[in-house]
Design a protein around this motif. Structure first.
Motif, PDB file in Angstrom:
ATOM      1  N   ALA A 146      54.303 -17.848 109.574  1.00 32.74           N
ATOM      2  CA  ALA A 146      54.144 -18.991 110.476  1.00 32.74           C
ATOM      3  C   ALA A 146      54.546 -18.613 111.897  1.00 32.74           C
ATOM      4  N   GLN A 150      51.396 -19.019 114.220  1.00 36.08           N
ATOM      5  CA  GLN A 150      51.288 -20.431 114.597  1.00 36.08           C
ATOM      6  C   GLN A 150      51.987 -20.706 115.933  1.00 36.08           C
ATOM      7  N   THR A 161      51.394 -26.787 108.572  1.00 38.01           N
ATOM      8  CA  THR A 161      50.648 -25.527 108.506  1.00 38.01           C
ATOM      9  C   THR A 161      50.124 -25.287 107.098  1.00 38.01           C
TER      10      THR A 161
END
Length: 119
Positions: A18, A22, A67
């Protein structure tokens, strides 16, 4: 015991993925780091630290869940689908709501501590 250790490895793998992929998760981590530095500098009390830690944990957890939902939706619905879009929008709205609550907690804690420096 080996299974437990492996599960922690998977969790850290998810956090690492992540963070690497992200932008919103990176942003929330950077914001958390700034809040932690400010809290240290302003010498927060134990109860204030509990609220700050809870707020940070909620935001990062919500972002990770968002996510995960987005990845799953993309897997099961690679083409545009109005329902898939709604699911993604709702997950993003949950992150926004948690972030607004966290910001409110931060303002309640930090404004009184910063006012003497402003006046």
């Amino acid at each position: 015991m080996r299974r437990l250790i492996k599960s922690f490895g998977y969790a850290f793998k998810g956090i690492t993925w992540a963070f690497k992929t992200q932008p919103n998760f990176k942003f929330h981590c950077a914001a958390a780091a700034l809040v932690l530095l400010a809290g240290y500098g302003l010498k927060l009390s134990s109860s204030e630290w509990i609220w700050i830690a809870t707020a940070i944990g909620m935001v990062l957890s919500a972002e990770l869940l968002n996510t995960a939902i987005e990845v799953l939706v993309d897997l099961v619905s690679p083409q545009y689908n109005i329902k898939a879009g709604q699911v993604k929008d709702l997950a993003a709205a949950a992150v926004l709501l948690v972030a607004l609550i966290a910001a409110t907690i931060g303002l309640i804690i930090f404004i009184p501590k910063l006012l003497p420096y402003v006046a």
